[in-house]
Structure formats: C-alpha cells, structure tokens
Design an enzyme around this catalytic site. Sequence first.
Site, PDB file in Angstrom:
ATOM      1  N   LEU A 100       0.865  -1.171   0.000  1.00  0.00           N
ATOM      2  CA  LEU A 100       0.000   0.000   0.000  1.00  0.00           C
ATOM      3  C   LEU A 100       0.902   1.222   0.000  1.00  0.00           C
ATOM      4  CD1 LEU A 100      -2.694  -0.967   2.694  1.00  0.00           C
ATOM      5  CD2 LEU A 100      -2.872  -1.142   0.203  1.00  0.00           C
ATOM      6  N   ASP A 101       0.474   2.290  -0.680  1.00  0.00           N
ATOM      7  CA  ASP A 101       1.245   3.526  -0.684  1.00  0.00           C
ATOM      8  C   ASP A 101       1.389   4.055   0.740  1.00  0.00           C
ATOM      9  OD1 ASP A 101       1.201   3.271  -3.426  1.00  0.00           O
ATOM     10  OD2 ASP A 101      -0.478   4.657  -3.675  1.00  0.00           O
ATOM     11  N   VAL A 102       2.365   4.933   0.932  1.00  0.00           N
ATOM     12  CA  VAL A 102       2.648   5.481   2.258  1.00  0.00           C
ATOM     13  C   VAL A 102       1.411   6.104   2.885  1.00  0.00           C
ATOM     14  CG1 VAL A 102       3.914   7.275   3.495  1.00  0.00           C
ATOM     15  CG2 VAL A 102       5.111   5.814   1.879  1.00  0.00           C
TER      16      VAL A 102
END
Length: 233
Positions: A100-102
């Site tokens: 998952l993106d930051v």
Amino acid sequence: MRLDKYLCESSDLTRSQARSVLLSGEVTVNGEIIKRGTHVVQDGDEVQWEGETLSLVGLRYLMLNKPAGHECGNRNSQYPPVIDLLDVDKRDRLQTVGRLDVDTTGLILITDDGHWMHRIISPRKRCDKVYLVTLAEPLPENAEVRFQAGIKLEDEEQRGLPAALLRVDERSVRLTIQEGKDFHVKRMFESLGSQVLFLHCERIGPLSLDSDLQAGESRYLTPAEVADLARID
C-alpha cells in the site's frame, strides 16, 4: 534440523553465537549437554538454552490495519516500515503481501510464507482488492462504464483489467480491482480528472479488515482464513 540452525531459528542468536554457546555447554537437548552443532534435533526433543526451553517460530500469517505514514517496503525509506508496528519475534523475516502507498490505510497482509504470498499476489490469480476512495471532485456520469471497460493509464499501451465502481456518495466510491501496480488506483482516477484524497483498503480476496482493529493494530489469521486466501482463483 541441525542444532546450530535450530538455535538460530528459535532465538536471536547468530550462527557464530550459536556455536559459541554450544561450546560453552549452555545448551541441552532432553536434559543432556550437547556441544555439537551438527546434532540433529528430532520432533519432540526439548532444547534448552540457559534453562529456557526454545521452540521454532513457524510460519506466520497476520492482518494489519495500516496507518498512514508507514512504508511497506524496506528500511531505506524516510518512512518507518509497517513491519515495525508488529510486536512479534523474528519480525525481520516477515514481508507484506503486496504493498500500500505510504498515505494509504487499511488492510495489509503480512507473512513469512513466500509460497502462500505468491499465490495471492500472482497476476494469474486475479485476486479482488476493495478500496474505499474519497475524491476531490465528483466523477463523470459514465465512470462506472469506463472502469468496467478497463482504464488506460498514461504512458501505457493497453487498458487495464475491468474494475467495479460503486458510488457511496458524491465524492466517495468503493472500487474493486484485480491489479496492484504502483499508485495504480490514484492513476486510474486521475485519468478521469479526479484526484484521490483518501484511500483505504477494506478487503483482499475473501478477507475483510476487522472493524474493531485500530490503526497500527494486527492479529494472526485463523487457519481457515489462511486456507481461504490460498484458494483464491
């Protein structure tokens, strides 16, 4: 399993440290001091180091409610890794199942079982991933049709896989996709002229994020959940 390897697998000892404690007579197997690292540990053997019984960690499967500001990759990032949120032994062996993106929150699976992980993330498995998406602008009226036809991203020659879009309200949607490229969801909405403000993963395959699992909290999956995810097809 060799005794020196068993010590490393069941403790924080390095291979050289394991040899050292063996030679020092600190390790017993079934009550007998064993100094040979080549000694084979059998099922049912009781291995003790300094009087403490050791056991192998085994394969682990967890769900984590990922908070924003944590990286699913390695420790070279400016952001703390999600693995550091776990209070488990040998956590350096664990990996996230996909990423998952930051700034993306929600369900992320974590394991040290590489075979199980690849069964889930393999493109051939077409595993559903469900996201709750908050947008800066309302979507065009034909958004559902365009997602179902597959979104063609900038700099890519072919359309992506079909995706299902369900409107929650004017600027919130629930998106089901089967792809997982970097920033993929955000790029899909940008191609329709809408910016993603908030992205939250709710479900992977048949497994939904526990509603009572707070951001940063995790739990082990049940054997049934592990088996269900392995059967994705």
